[in-house]
Scaffold this active site. Structure first.
Site, PDB file in Angstrom:
ATOM      1  N   CYS A   1      68.683  31.111  93.639  1.00 47.88           N
ATOM      2  CA  CYS A   1      69.478  31.225  94.100  1.00 47.88           C
ATOM      3  C   CYS A   1      70.498  32.327  94.557  1.00 47.88           C
ATOM      4  CB  CYS A   1      70.346  31.890  92.474  1.00 47.88           C
ATOM      5  SG  CYS A   1      71.958  32.058  92.642  1.00 47.88           S
TER       6      CYS A   1
ATOM      7  N   CYS B   1      73.070  38.416  90.359  1.00 49.81           N
ATOM      8  CA  CYS B   1      73.234  38.995  89.062  1.00 49.81           C
ATOM      9  C   CYS B   1      71.722  39.654  88.563  1.00 49.81           C
ATOM     10  CB  CYS B   1      73.563  37.537  88.236  1.00 49.81           C
ATOM     11  SG  CYS B   1      74.385  36.549  89.024  1.00 49.81           S
TER      12      CYS B   1
ATOM     13  N   CYS C   1      69.369  38.105  86.086  1.00 53.29           N
ATOM     14  CA  CYS C   1      69.063  36.879  85.972  1.00 53.29           C
ATOM     15  C   CYS C   1      67.178  36.171  86.558  1.00 53.29           C
ATOM     16  CB  CYS C   1      70.059  36.008  87.010  1.00 53.29           C
ATOM     17  SG  CYS C   1      69.325  34.162  87.081  1.00 53.29           S
TER      18      CYS C   1
ATOM     19  N   CYS D   1      73.088  19.810  78.574  1.00 50.36           N
ATOM     20  CA  CYS D   1      74.022  21.092  79.283  1.00 50.36           C
ATOM     21  C   CYS D   1      73.144  21.401  80.464  1.00 50.36           C
ATOM     22  CB  CYS D   1      73.781  22.639  78.568  1.00 50.36           C
ATOM     23  SG  CYS D   1      74.749  23.619  79.992  1.00 50.36           S
TER      24      CYS D   1
ATOM     25  N   CYS E   1      76.899  18.680  79.282  1.00 47.70           N
ATOM     26  CA  CYS E   1      78.179  20.349  79.798  1.00 47.70           C
ATOM     27  C   CYS E   1      76.724  20.643  80.811  1.00 47.70           C
ATOM     28  CB  CYS E   1      78.109  20.994  78.678  1.00 47.70           C
ATOM     29  SG  CYS E   1      77.984  22.104  79.315  1.00 47.70           S
TER      30      CYS E   1
ATOM     31  N   CYS F   1      83.288  26.511  78.799  1.00 49.24           N
ATOM     32  CA  CYS F   1      82.379  27.003  78.134  1.00 49.24           C
ATOM     33  C   CYS F   1      81.884  28.623  78.849  1.00 49.24           C
ATOM     34  CB  CYS F   1      81.081  26.216  78.143  1.00 49.24           C
ATOM     35  SG  CYS F   1      79.802  26.912  77.013  1.00 49.24           S
TER      36      CYS F   1
ATOM     37  N   ARG G   1      78.880  30.337  70.026  1.00 47.83           N
ATOM     38  CA  ARG G   1      77.365  29.775  69.826  1.00 47.83           C
ATOM     39  C   ARG G   1      76.353  31.871  70.000  1.00 47.83           C
ATOM     40  NH1 ARG G   1      76.929  27.062  74.746  1.00 47.83           N
ATOM     41  NH2 ARG G   1      76.984  25.294  72.938  1.00 47.83           N
TER      42      ARG G   1
HETATM   43  N1  SAM Z   1      73.897  29.869  88.646  1.00 48.83           N
HETATM   44  C1  SAM Z   1      75.481  29.539  87.692  1.00 48.83           C
HETATM   45  C2  SAM Z   1      75.797  30.619  87.610  1.00 48.83           C
HETATM   46  O1  SAM Z   1      75.371  31.826  86.503  1.00 48.83           O
HETATM   47  O2  SAM Z   1      77.681  30.492  86.788  1.00 48.83           O
HETATM   48  C3  SAM Z   1      74.638  28.929  86.455  1.00 48.83           C
HETATM   49  C4  SAM Z   1      73.815  29.110  85.645  1.00 48.83           C
HETATM   50  S1  SAM Z   1      73.317  30.903  85.024  1.00 48.83           S
HETATM   51  C5  SAM Z   1      71.739  30.571  84.474  1.00 48.83           C
HETATM   52  C6  SAM Z   1      74.678  30.926  83.149  1.00 48.83           C
HETATM   53  C7  SAM Z   1      74.239  31.852  82.034  1.00 48.83           C
HETATM   54  O3  SAM Z   1      72.889  32.028  81.858  1.00 48.83           O
HETATM   55  C8  SAM Z   1      75.043  32.921  83.114  1.00 48.83           C
HETATM   56  O4  SAM Z   1      76.087  33.140  83.508  1.00 48.83           O
HETATM   57  C9  SAM Z   1      74.523  34.155  82.593  1.00 48.83           C
HETATM   58  O5  SAM Z   1      75.233  34.690  81.086  1.00 48.83           O
HETATM   59  C10 SAM Z   1      73.032  33.757  81.305  1.00 48.83           C
HETATM   60  N2  SAM Z   1      72.385  34.229  80.952  1.00 48.83           N
HETATM   61  C11 SAM Z   1      71.168  33.965  82.854  1.00 48.83           C
HETATM   62  N3  SAM Z   1      69.953  34.744  82.591  1.00 48.83           N
HETATM   63  C12 SAM Z   1      70.000  35.547  81.840  1.00 48.83           C
HETATM   64  C13 SAM Z   1      69.338  36.309  80.903  1.00 48.83           C
HETATM   65  N4  SAM Z   1      67.834  37.134  81.536  1.00 48.83           N
HETATM   66  N5  SAM Z   1      69.310  36.272  79.259  1.00 48.83           N
HETATM   67  C14 SAM Z   1      70.485  36.514  78.929  1.00 48.83           C
HETATM   68  N6  SAM Z   1      71.001  35.153  79.109  1.00 48.83           N
HETATM   69  C15 SAM Z   1      71.242  35.013  80.893  1.00 48.83           C
HETATM   70  C1  DTB Z   2      74.454  30.303  78.613  1.00 45.74           C
HETATM   71  O1  DTB Z   2      75.403  31.353  78.036  1.00 45.74           O
HETATM   72  N1  DTB Z   2      73.462  31.226  78.353  1.00 45.74           N
HETATM   73  C2  DTB Z   2      72.525  29.850  78.882  1.00 45.74           C
HETATM   74  C3  DTB Z   2      73.432  29.056  79.026  1.00 45.74           C
HETATM   75  N2  DTB Z   2      75.016  28.971  79.263  1.00 45.74           N
HETATM   76  C4  DTB Z   2      72.657  28.401  80.949  1.00 45.74           C
HETATM   77  C5  DTB Z   2      71.693  30.402  79.256  1.00 45.74           C
HETATM   78  C6  DTB Z   2      71.014  31.311  79.039  1.00 45.74           C
HETATM   79  C7  DTB Z   2      69.354  31.371  80.425  1.00 45.74           C
HETATM   80  C8  DTB Z   2      68.536  32.849  79.960  1.00 45.74           C
HETATM   81  C9  DTB Z   2      67.529  32.878  81.102  1.00 45.74           C
HETATM   82  C10 DTB Z   2      66.962  31.323  81.481  1.00 45.74           C
HETATM   83  O2  DTB Z   2      66.597  30.806  80.463  1.00 45.74           O
HETATM   84  O3  DTB Z   2      66.657  31.834  82.534  1.00 45.74           O
HETATM   85 FE1  SF4 Z   3      72.119  32.009  90.131  1.00 50.20          FE
HETATM   86 FE2  SF4 Z   3      71.623  33.354  87.922  1.00 50.20          FE
HETATM   87 FE3  SF4 Z   3      73.503  34.315  89.098  1.00 50.20          FE
HETATM   88 FE4  SF4 Z   3      73.369  31.614  87.820  1.00 50.20          FE
HETATM   89  S1  SF4 Z   3      72.608  33.377  87.344  1.00 50.20           S
HETATM   90  S2  SF4 Z   3      74.458  33.021  90.049  1.00 50.20           S
HETATM   91  S3  SF4 Z   3      71.699  31.360  88.512  1.00 50.20           S
HETATM   92  S4  SF4 Z   3      71.392  34.432  90.330  1.00 50.20           S
END
Ligand code: SAM
Ligand code: DTB
Ligand code: SF4
Length: 351
Positions: A79, A83, A86, A123, A154, A214, A286
């Protein structure tokens, strides 16, 4: 008991506004929380906070029903966003293997498995900044096929234009997940490649086309309590409360800038859930990422604080989730039952 403050009493809780008048909007809910009011909720004695949250919870929801969603990463890693939490950002060396968009038949197999395991919502998540139109056409096909299985749908695909939101809605998408993630003040410490307003704009597009939102975020990223209050306040002051509010506890992933972050105090996590419940009484809250490392007792406290939705399945997107057998045992021990999807609302409102 102390007054919990802020909503004018109109959303069913025992609140009184500082000004003494009702501040309830047309939807019967409050959208004008001040920072001081939300911080005051966080500062309540724990028992008072839990009582207020559980009382409101029972007014608007079946106290023993938990909505169950299953996640699938349909496009993993690489990506372009930065973030800090992430594992899927190309900027962090997490060892994650990038994968292209999954094929429709593979997605359907996973959706069938999720349904058989008791999920009512499926989702689909993609590690995109925003979807390209040709990708969206493929996702639309997935949405239609998953919906045809009788599951709620979702997706979380990054930023959307209004036209993209409309096309997902037309394909049958029920919910779009797009998180604010944290307070406006702390946000810049976590993400630099898109701003808070970008996120608010995508949420507006989703609402405008009539899709359910959501929207939540992550705690335990090194933010202060004031940031947690600011985060919940930002959600509760949206023009419509999100239908679902995922509260994630940071999953620390090696190679991300937050890998060595300190654990958030467990009671502070429960407080965050309770404040979300009080400020957004009709939303589904959630208990989202982070359950894998939570005890049964901590999860039970979260349900008592008003959480009524979980992710079920061995995996979240790329990291582990609570074990499915443990979930079954926990539901049995607590007398919880999975919430069956309603035709046009997932909120089991009593009123
Ligand atoms: N890329 C898209 C975005 O960021 O809008 C969708 C997928 S992203 C992984 C969805 C959400 O997962 C993020 O906004 C974040 O709140 C959550 N998330 C990602 N990594 C995480 C982590 N290590 N621990 C907890 N929540 C996480
Ligand atoms: C959200 O708030 N939490 C979910 C879902 N929306 C998409 C994602 C959590 C991701 C946790 C890190 C991972 O498994 O990559
Ligand atoms: Fe990309 Fe992860 Fe950020 Fe979603 S949360 S935009 S997958 S870096």
């Amino acid at each position: 008991m102390e007054q919990v403050g802020g909503c004018g009493g109109g959303c069913g809780c025992a609140c009184a506004s500082a000004e003494g008048g009702s501040r309830v909007a047309d939807d019967g809910l409050c959208h004008d929380w001040t920072q001081a009011e939300v911080e005051a909720l966080f500062a309540l004695p724990f028992n008072d906070l839990m009582h207020a949250a559980q009382s409101l919870h029972r007014e608007f929801h079946d106290a023993n029903a938990v909505q169950v969603s299953t996640l699938l990463s349909i496009k993993t890693g690489a990506c372009p966003e930065d973030c800090a939490y992430c594992p899927q950002s190309a900027r962090h060396d997490t060892g994650l293997k990038a994968e292209k968009l999954m094929a429709l038949d593979e997605v359907l197999v996973k959706a069938q498995q999720a349904k058989a395991a008791g999920a009512s919502r499926f989702c689909m998540g993609a590690a995109w900044r925003s979807p390209k139109d040709r990708d969206l056409a493929e996702v639309n096909a997935m949405v239609g096929a998953v919906k045809a299985l009788g599951l709620e749908t979702c997706a979380t695909l990054g930023m959307l234009t209004r036209a993209q939101a409309q096309s997902l809605k037309d394909a049958g998408l029920d919910y779009y997940n797009h998180n604010l993630d944290t307070s406006p003040e702390f946000y810049g410490e976590i993400i630099s490649t898109r701003c808070y307003q970008d996120r608010l704009d995508t949420l507006a597009h989703v609402r405008e086309v009539g899709m359910k939102t959501c929207c939540g975020g992550i705690v335990g990223m090194g933010e202060t309590r004031a940031d947690r209050a600011g985060f919940i306040r930002a959600l509760a002051n949206l023009p419509q409360h999100p239908d679902s509010v995922p509260i994630n506890r940071l999953v620390r992933v090696a190679g991300t800038p937050l890998a060595d972050e300190r654990d958030l105090d467990a009671f502070e996590f429960v407080r965050t859930i309770a404040v979300a419940r009080i400020t957004m009484p009709t939303s589904m809250v959630r208990l989202s990422a982070g359950r894998e490392s939570m005890s049964d007792e901590l999860q039970a406290l979260c349900f008592l604080a008003g959480a009524n939705s979980i992710f079920h399945g061995d995996k979240l997107l790329t990291t582990g989730n609570a074990d499915t057998e443990s979930d079954r045992a926990l539901f049995a021990k607590l007398g919880l039952k999975p919430l069956v999807a309603a035709a046009d609302s997932d909120c089991a409102q009593a009123a």
